[in-house]
Design a protein around this motif. Structure first.
Motif, PDB file in Angstrom:
ATOM      1  N   THR A   1       9.614  -4.747   1.623  1.00  0.00           N
ATOM      2  CA  THR A   1       8.358  -5.460   1.358  1.00  0.00           C
ATOM      3  C   THR A   1       8.649  -6.833   0.759  1.00  0.00           C
TER       4      THR A   1
ATOM      5  N   ALA B   1       0.823  -1.210   0.000  1.00  0.00           N
ATOM      6  CA  ALA B   1       0.000   0.000   0.000  1.00  0.00           C
ATOM      7  C   ALA B   1       0.858   1.262   0.000  1.00  0.00           C
ATOM      8  N   LEU B   2       1.984   1.203   0.693  1.00  0.00           N
ATOM      9  CA  LEU B   2       2.842   2.388   0.819  1.00  0.00           C
ATOM     10  C   LEU B   2       3.863   2.530  -0.307  1.00  0.00           C
ATOM     11  N   SER B   3       4.011   1.505  -1.146  1.00  0.00           N
ATOM     12  CA  SER B   3       5.066   1.521  -2.170  1.00  0.00           C
ATOM     13  C   SER B   3       4.708   2.343  -3.403  1.00  0.00           C
ATOM     14  N   ASP B   4       3.484   2.845  -3.458  1.00  0.00           N
ATOM     15  CA  ASP B   4       3.034   3.660  -4.582  1.00  0.00           C
ATOM     16  C   ASP B   4       3.237   2.919  -5.899  1.00  0.00           C
ATOM     17  N   GLY B   5       2.631   1.710  -5.943  1.00  0.00           N
ATOM     18  CA  GLY B   5       2.719   0.918  -7.178  1.00  0.00           C
ATOM     19  C   GLY B   5       4.125   0.428  -7.472  1.00  0.00           C
TER      20      GLY B   5
ATOM     21  N   SER C   1       6.866   1.932  -6.890  1.00  0.00           N
ATOM     22  CA  SER C   1       7.753   2.986  -7.377  1.00  0.00           C
ATOM     23  C   SER C   1       8.695   3.524  -6.295  1.00  0.00           C
ATOM     24  N   LYS C   2       8.457   3.197  -5.047  1.00  0.00           N
ATOM     25  CA  LYS C   2       9.328   3.649  -3.956  1.00  0.00           C
ATOM     26  C   LYS C   2      10.231   2.493  -3.530  1.00  0.00           C
TER      27      LYS C   2
END
Length: 114
Positions: A35, A21-25, A27-28
């Motif tokens: 993760t 959810a926090l990885s922005d698809g 991209s982070k």
């Protein structure tokens, strides 16, 4: 020991679900890398628990713990919608998971080394 591994794997599942959810698809990278480690760890622990526990019970507990923890943390920290029916259903889920633990028996030899 198998139940400990299963619960630990479920907790790691919460971590990687939140990481997604926090990885922005994806991209982070600073979130994606931990993760991926959480994913690998959760599946490793789940697989180890299957040496003793029946897959039907273990998978329900594994995914149920992940679902419960992710839902609660999402509501507390990620701004997910909160409602009384949702809270009741999430807690019903955890009570069902506890029930599975209470009624289950190991599928393999009880003294089996993990």
């Amino acid at each position: 020991m198998a139940w400990f591994l299963l619960v630990a794997g479920g907790i790691l599942e919460i971590g990687w679900a939140l990481g997604l959810a926090l990885s922005d698809g994806f991209s982070k990278v600073e979130i994606v890398i931990p993760t991926l480690f959480l994913m690998a760890g959760s599946f490793y622990l789940f697989a180890k628990s299957l040496k003793v526990l029946p897959v039907s019970t273990a998978y329900a507990v594994f995914t149920g713990l992940g679902s419960f923890g992710t839902a609660v943390l999402g509501m507390l920290f990620l701004g997910d919608a909160v409602s009384l029916p949702k809270i009741i259903l999430v807690f019903t889920l955890i009570f069902c998971i506890i029930g599975l633990k209470v009624v289950s028996t190991p599928s393999k030899e009880a003294g089996h080394k993990i």
